[in-house]
Scaffold this active site. Structure first.
Site, PDB file in Angstrom:
ATOM      1  N   ASP A  39      -6.983   1.609   1.289  1.00 13.60           N
ATOM      2  CA  ASP A  39      -6.963   1.922   2.718  1.00 13.60           C
ATOM      3  C   ASP A  39      -8.342   1.571   3.272  1.00 13.60           C
ATOM      4  OD1 ASP A  39      -8.699   3.918   1.919  1.00 13.60           O
ATOM      5  OD2 ASP A  39      -7.772   5.465   3.146  1.00 13.60           O
ATOM      6  N   LYS A  45       0.839  -1.207   0.000  1.00 11.92           N
ATOM      7  CA  LYS A  45       0.000   0.000   0.000  1.00 11.92           C
ATOM      8  C   LYS A  45       0.876   1.260   0.000  1.00 11.92           C
ATOM      9  CE  LYS A  45      -2.999   2.659   2.928  1.00 11.92           C
ATOM     10  NZ  LYS A  45      -2.427   3.128   4.182  1.00 11.92           N
TER      11      LYS A  45
END
Ligand code: SF4
Length: 216
Positions: free
Chosen positions: A146, A127
């Protein structure tokens, strides 16, 4: 095994992306940074912390220690003190210290614009790497997932997964590559303003006509 998305799913994903682009044309990363390195550190600090708080902390941190070499030379207890208010500060300080040392030793203090190299840095997962590559380098290597992206794409029926990497795979299959970077920024924006965790404001939501509101 999950089935590959069909034309209908891809068409709907394109419509969702288009609606979000209309609603939030200028949405971008909220973490203040002056370089790929600063975005990398801000992203590590943003785990379990608001962007607003991270920006307060990095305003001081980057003023005095703007580069990897500067931060690598900072004693860990001092770093812990500077980033304490972002939470999980011991772990974050350990990772940031190790990450900066590795950047200095192996990458001349620069952040590599490469997913494989990035995910080998301490404290950097897929991420974080996607955030840095997408926002600082304009490279679409994946879709940033997220908590907002996970929640909203499930509500929209774009994924059934809960694991971020599986959600990312579903989104990468449905969205065209050129939509990946902005899609995340816009969904995060939408999550803060409209499709909030506890009380999504479906009345007046720009995605209402496209959204099955799964689990809402
Ligand atoms: S219609 Fe409701 S659940 Fe669907 S995206 Fe909008 S706010 Fe979220």
């Amino acid at each position: 095994m999950a089935m590959a998305p069909g034309t209908a799913e891809k068409r709907r994903a394109a419509l969702v992306a288009r609606q979000l682009a209309r609603a939030y044309p200028a949405a971008t990363c909220a973490l203040v940074h002056d370089s790929p390195f600063q975005l990398l550190i801000a992203t590590i600090l943003s785990a379990q912390c608001t962007d607003q708080r991270v920006n307060q902390v990095t305003a001081v941190l980057f003023r005095d220690y703007p580069t990897a070499a500067d931060l690598a030379s900072l004693p860990i207890p001092k770093l812990e003190q500077l980033i304490q208010s972002t939470g999980f500060f011991r772990n974050k300080a350990k990772n940031i210290g190790a990450c900066c040392r590795q950047l200095v030793e192996r990458h001349r203090g620069e952040v590599p614009a490469d997913l494989e190299l990035l995910v080998h840095l301490p404290g950097v997962g897929r991420k974080t790497a996607n955030v840095v590559l997408g926002t600082a380098f304009g490279k679409a290597t994946g879709v940033v997932v997220d908590t907002h992206v996970a929640r909203i794409t499930r509500r929209l029926g774009m994924t059934r997964a809960t694991d971020p990497e599986k959600i990312e795979r579903d989104l990468m299959e449905q969205l065209s590559r050129r939509a990946w970077i902005d899609f995340s920024h816009r969904v995060i924006h939408h999550g803060r303003q409209v499709c909030q965790a506890r009380k999504p404001r479906c009345d007046g939501c720009c995605l209402q006509a496209l959204c099955p509101r799964i689990g809402v």
